[in-house]
Write an enzyme that holds these catalytic residues in place. Structure first.
Site, PDB file in Angstrom:
ATOM      1  N   SER A   1      -5.382  -0.731   0.358  1.00 50.52           N
ATOM      2  CA  SER A   1      -6.265  -1.536   0.349  1.00 50.52           C
ATOM      3  C   SER A   1      -7.269  -1.489  -0.838  1.00 50.52           C
ATOM      4  CB  SER A   1      -7.050  -1.397   1.822  1.00 50.52           C
ATOM      5  OG  SER A   1      -7.943  -2.218   1.892  1.00 50.52           O
TER       6      SER A   1
ATOM      7  N   ASP B   1      -4.162  -3.246 -14.706  1.00 55.43           N
ATOM      8  CA  ASP B   1      -4.147  -4.588 -15.501  1.00 55.43           C
ATOM      9  C   ASP B   1      -5.119  -4.554 -16.742  1.00 55.43           C
ATOM     10  OD1 ASP B   1      -2.608  -5.331 -13.266  1.00 55.43           O
ATOM     11  OD2 ASP B   1      -3.813  -7.048 -12.811  1.00 55.43           O
TER      12      ASP B   1
ATOM     13  N   LYS C   1      -1.145  -3.265   0.731  1.00 53.87           N
ATOM     14  CA  LYS C   1      -1.974  -4.017   1.610  1.00 53.87           C
ATOM     15  C   LYS C   1      -2.925  -4.889   0.641  1.00 53.87           C
ATOM     16  CE  LYS C   1      -5.413  -3.618   5.219  1.00 53.87           C
ATOM     17  NZ  LYS C   1      -6.690  -4.490   4.443  1.00 53.87           N
TER      18      LYS C   1
END
Length: 532
Positions: free
Chosen positions: A299, A310, A324
């Site tokens: 999460s 990224d 999740k």
């Protein structure tokens, strides 16, 4: 036959009531999961009539509330694994965990042979200010005798906790002396940050166990402290951090990323795209950064890791995360319970959804971690790349994937020594932790001379005699402990030492000792170029 029809109709009727309530209710701020009652204006309907009929006419005694809870829970299993119903009796604890605090007296305790023992006292907390110490035995709380009458942990918590500013009287035994105390309850923090210390002269270490309302504040205080101690690079440990409030993860990401870079965005059928970007200059935008994860990282942990991966800002070390990628909002219900409903998916800056599949049912979804272990994903680097999802490229040309968690940049296999069958016997009845308490109380002067857990870790050695006492303690507790070999003895000494450190410095002490020789931390230091 009529009873069977009622059993079939109840889940459908509850589904209708909940869905109506959701559309008539109001929505929370997208990541602050506390809300008010949604059903004040919902008209009385068939559902209430059915429950009234059961209550008034059913052949046997039955808990209508329990029937309702079962129907709601069954209905939610048809949605996704993270839409859940929280009964009223559980809601306070859930909200306290997210808030990062509760109201009480600030002690950890355990029950040995029907006697409540104070294990640790929160420094500066209400009990510390009143004069309680580790090793004290609580005899009475108010008018209630809590020794020798099959007392339970839940009952003790109920007696000791209460509104901030109220007073509670306790009688304790310290040695053979009975002593009265009056303690004024206060706010007791549930810390998100387990440890923050220097691994070496230039490398800092911070471990977060969740993302609650206080997490960013705790993180910033520790980051500033480490920078004053000379930190140039950082190891951020999110292993087994199951997430929490997404906004807290976004705030921390902003400290690492320059400019107004996109950190995460959310989107759902009834939730328009919402972007979260950097808003201010960060405190650690340029220093080298390693982030540790494993299959228990989920999460909000994955939000933070996904953004840093990224943007090529951090090296992710460990094993593939849980997977999740769903966002929940919490809505209050009329009876004091709550519905935590999935309303959107979150996406990393490159557009990755890292939610793992759940179409085959909730049981299979939750068993997926066990399947990873059985299929070698904990020890095989190739199994940690979830390449079934769409591939993306970072600006540096690195391939990253969606669909099943965050895959690490550098794999670290699960340390199988941690599940050694002989040493694991000591965990069955918490023998190491329980004996560490007794040993610490009996030899307290040995430990108080150490100013910090780092000093303790460097200078204190567990004796063979202490380990022999631990083995005898476990055997007296009905455990069959075979003779230990040299490797097992070394491992047991380390575990025992970490629990002794926890007695004096709580979680930070535990992790300072337990991190010594940790494979993931050794790998992180090697990546940072200062493995010392």
């Amino acid at each position: 036959m009529k009873n069977k029809k009622l059993q079939i109709l109840l889940p459908l009727l509850f589904a209708f009531a909940v869905i109506v309530g959701i559309f008539l209710g109001y929505r929370l701020h997208s990541n602050m999961p506390i809300a008010g009652n949604m059903f004040r204006n919902v008209s009385r309907g068939s559902l209430s009539e059915v429950l009234d009929l059961i209550r008034a006419r059913y052949v046997d005694n039955v808990s209508v509330d329990s029937l309702g809870n079962t129907a709601i829970e069954e209905m939610l299993t048809k949605l996704d694994p993270h839409s859940i119903y929280i009964p009223a009796e559980d809601l306070r604890g859930v909200n306290e965990d997210l808030a990062g605090r509760f109201e009480g007296i600030g002690v950890e305790f355990n029950i040995f042979k029907d006697t409540v023992h104070v294990l640790t006292v929160l420094k500066g907390g209400p009990s510390d200010q009143a004069g309680l110490s580790p090793g004290d035995r609580i005899i009475t709380v108010g008018d209630s005798v809590v020794a020798g009458n099959n007392i339970t942990s839940d009952r003790i918590r109920g007696l000791l906790r209460g509104p901030r500013g109220t007073k509670v009287s306790v009688n304790i035994l310290r040695g053979a002396r009975k002593m009265p105390f009056t303690i004024t309850r206060g706010f007791i923090p549930l810390y998100s940050l387990d440890a923050a210390y220097m691994l070496n002269n230039t490398t800092g270490y911070i471990r977060l166990n969740k993302f609650a309302e206080s997490t960013y504040e705790e993180f910033m205080a520790s980051l500033e402290k480490l920078q004053k101690e000379g930190m140039k690079e950082l190891v951020l440990d999110l292993r087994d951090n199951g997430g929490g409030i997404m906004d807290e993860a976004v705030e921390i990401a902003d400290e690492f990323l320059p400019g107004d870079k996109l950190i995460v965005y959310t989107e759902g059928k009834h939730s328009p795209r919402r972007e979260y970007k950097g808003r201010r200059p960060g405190l650690f935008e340029e220093g080298k950064l390693v982030l540790l994860m494993n299959e228990g990282s989920a999460s909000a942990s994955e939000v933070l890791a996904g953004a840093l991966q990224d943007w090529d800002r951090a090296t992710i070390v460990g094993r593939r995360s849980f997977g999740k990628g769903l966002v929940q909002e919490q809505y209050g219900l009329k009876d004091g319970a709550a519905l935590r409903l999935t309303v959107a998916r979150y996406y990393t800056p490159l557009g990755r959804s890292i939610q793992k599949p759940y179409e085959d049912g909730i049981d299979k979804y939750h068993d997926e971690i066990l399947e990873r272990y059985q299929h070698g994903a904990f020890v095989n680097a190739d199994s940690n790349v979830y390449a079934n999802g769409k591939a993306f490229k970072t600006a540096a040309g690195k391939s990253v994937y969606g669909g099943g968690g965050i895959s690490p940049d550098v794999f670290v296999a699960f340390d199988t020594l941690n599940i050694d069958t002989t040493v694991s016997l000591f965990y069955r009845k918490n023998s190491i932790g329980n004996f560490a308490y007794w040993y610490y109380i009996a030899n307290k002067t040995q430990f108080t001379k150490y100013a910090t857990p780092v000093q303790f870790n460097k200078e204190y050695e567990v004796s063979d005699d202490a380990i022999n006492q631990l083995i005898d303690f476990a055997r007296k507790d009905s455990l069959v402990i075979p003779n230990l070999n040299e490797k097992e003895t070394v491992m047991l000494k380390k575990r025992f030492k970490s629990m002794l450190a926890r007695q004096q410095w709580r979680n930070e002490g535990y992790y300072v000792v337990n991190n010594e020789g940790d494979p993931a931390i050794r790998k992180a230091e090697a990546i940072l170029g200062n493995n010392k």
